[in-house]
Design an enzyme around this catalytic site. Structure first.
Site, mmCIF file in Angstrom:
data_model
loop_
_atom_site.group_PDB
_atom_site.id
_atom_site.type_symbol
_atom_site.label_atom_id
_atom_site.label_comp_id
_atom_site.label_asym_id
_atom_site.label_seq_id
_atom_site.Cartn_x
_atom_site.Cartn_y
_atom_site.Cartn_z
ATOM 1 N N TYR A 1 0.826 -1.213 0.000
ATOM 2 C CA TYR A 1 0.000 0.000 0.000
ATOM 3 C C TYR A 1 0.856 1.257 0.000
ATOM 4 C CZ TYR A 1 -4.215 -2.755 0.653
ATOM 5 O OH TYR A 1 -5.253 -3.633 0.466
ATOM 6 N N GLU B 1 -7.791 -7.544 5.564
ATOM 7 C CA GLU B 1 -6.943 -8.591 5.001
ATOM 8 C C GLU B 1 -6.181 -9.334 6.086
ATOM 9 O OE1 GLU B 1 -4.844 -6.224 2.110
ATOM 10 O OE2 GLU B 1 -6.764 -5.766 1.146
ATOM 11 N N TYR C 1 -13.913 -18.619 -3.896
ATOM 12 C CA TYR C 1 -13.027 -18.925 -5.009
ATOM 13 C C TYR C 1 -11.603 -19.123 -4.499
ATOM 14 C CZ TYR C 1 -12.276 -13.881 -4.449
ATOM 15 O OH TYR C 1 -12.033 -12.633 -3.927
ATOM 16 N N GLN D 1 -8.623 -16.112 -10.681
ATOM 17 C CA GLN D 1 -9.495 -16.665 -9.654
ATOM 18 C C GLN D 1 -10.550 -17.573 -10.289
ATOM 19 O OE1 GLN D 1 -8.855 -13.148 -9.487
ATOM 20 N NE2 GLN D 1 -7.263 -13.601 -7.993
ATOM 21 N N GLY E 1 -20.840 -18.373 -14.695
ATOM 22 C CA GLY E 1 -21.290 -17.902 -13.382
ATOM 23 C C GLY E 1 -22.056 -18.947 -12.600
#
Length: 396
Positions: free
Chosen positions: A98, A140, A191, A207, A274
């Protein structure tokens, strides 16, 4: 949240920043990849970068976050933040990255907006950035802790236990941990990231939803080979090269579109590939002996292109109060006329209190959401998953 002084400045400058955010994010990525080329080679999706999709998603998320801060100073947009954090965790993003993003993003802002970026303006937008960044870092960290891994250390070697060709363009890969240890816990709808080394040495990541219900030693992913301009690098590699006995580098499972079967009526709507998280959800509902109403909606080009079609129908049939409605643009003879073409929920009963889960192309999900809202489903009860960069906010 945002300080009163910065709120005034951000509100005043938001139109100018919003108008230039596309140019800012484009310049940001140019600077970032010039400084850290390994990020484009091994972390970011090169196809999305070439198409400009990641730029749109980043611009949309920054503008949406800043707008939320000034319009709703008493609350944090956790739905948006959680979605981003889950994606970051699946990629192994760490807190120190970051700082790198901050440096290049603010250099890009200064380049694009020039003298308009006074010390006061820079300080206000710096506050916006770190409110968003620190919130993501905290989420996270929690996600890593829940999986019992160190920050960013999400990768394990898995062995391909089997492969099934579902359609001409979709294959299911059954995987087990190569070290023989138990597979990590997952939730229906989540996922994993898959990392492969391509011929040019790049280690690209994509993913894929888990299609197997949680539990057991095996996990399954169903991969659609992306064909277009350009073709999908990773999906094409997996289809061409991955066979039983091969090794694959896979992340711990993440994703915020997870099934909450609390007894409310459910509607699972998907289009194309999907269907993958929906099949996992149906597998869990069947395993749990779920008895509340479940409505399954799916759209595809044809029955032959409907991946996991048999599983989709069979798992629905295992539930005592469920119905499946499949729409096809090119149906087989005898397919109901009112299930031909695009999904139309006009004649489909939707029970009060229904919780809906959507996954598929963005236009499909927007259309289904609009129809569900018109039928009285609460906006808060419509949940969605986007494959690739989340452009929903970018197109609002």
């Amino acid at each position: 949240m945002l300080s009163e002084k910065s709120t005034v400045t951000v509100r005043a400058t938001l139109p100018a920043v919003g108008a230039a955010i596309g140019t800012i994010t484009e310049r940001f990525y140019e600077r970032l990849f010039a400084d850290r080329p390994a990020l484009l080679r091994d972390l970011f999706n090169r196809g999305n970068q070439a198409a400009g999709l990641q730029k749109q998603a980043l611009a949309g998320s920054i503008a949406a976050f800043a707008t939320h801060l000034v319009d709703h100073p008493e609350e944090r947009p956790d739905v948006m933040l959680n979605r981003i954090a889950h994606k970051h965790a699946s990629l192994g993003v760490t807190a120190d990255q970051y700082e790198i993003v901050h440096r290049h993003l603010f250099a890009a802002i200064a380049e694009v907006l020039g003298e308009a970026v006074t010390a006061v303006v820079a300080a206000a937008w710096d506050e916006v950035y770190w409110l968003m960044a620190n919130a993501l870092i905290d989420i996270e960290a929690r996600l890593y802790a829940e999986q019992g891994v160190l920050a960013g250390d999400v990768w394990r070697e898995w062995t391909v236990a089997g492969r099934t060709e579902e359609t001409a363009s979709c294959a299911t890969f059954r995987l087990r941990p190569a070290d023989g240890a138990p597979a990590p816990a997952s939730k229906p709808g989540q996922y994993v990231s898959v990392q492969v080394e391509l011929p040019d040495g790049a280690r690209q990541i994509r993913q894929y939803s888990l299609t197997s219900a949680p539990g057991g030693e095996l996990r399954s992913i169903t991969v659609k080979r992306v064909q277009g301009d350009p073709d999908g690098e990773v999906s094409g590699h997996l289809h061409a090269h991955l066979r039983e006995g091969d090794r694959l580098r896979v992340s711990a499972p993440y994703g915020d579109l997870v099934l909450d079967a609390d007894g409310s009526p459910l509607l699972l709507a998907s289009a194309g590939i999907g269907c993958t998280p929906m099949v996992a959800m149906l597998g869990q509902l069947a395993a749990d002996g779920h008895r509340a109403p479940v409505t399954v909606v799916h759209a595809d080009r044809s029955p032959a292109e409907h991946a996991l079609r048999d599983d989709h129908a069979a798992l629905t049939a295992q539930l005592p109060d469920s119905t499946a409605h499949f729409w096809y643009e090119d149906p087989e003879p005898g397919h109901p006329a009112d299930r031909t073409g695009l999904v139309d929920l006009t004649r489909l009963p939707v029970a009060p209190g229904t919780r809906a889960y959507l996954c598929g192309p963005l236009p499909f999900m927007r259309a289904v959401r609009t129809q569900l809202l018109a039928k009285g489903v609460r906006a808060a009860d419509v949940h969605y998953e986007v494959f690739g960069p989340d452009l929903w906010l970018a197109q609002d």
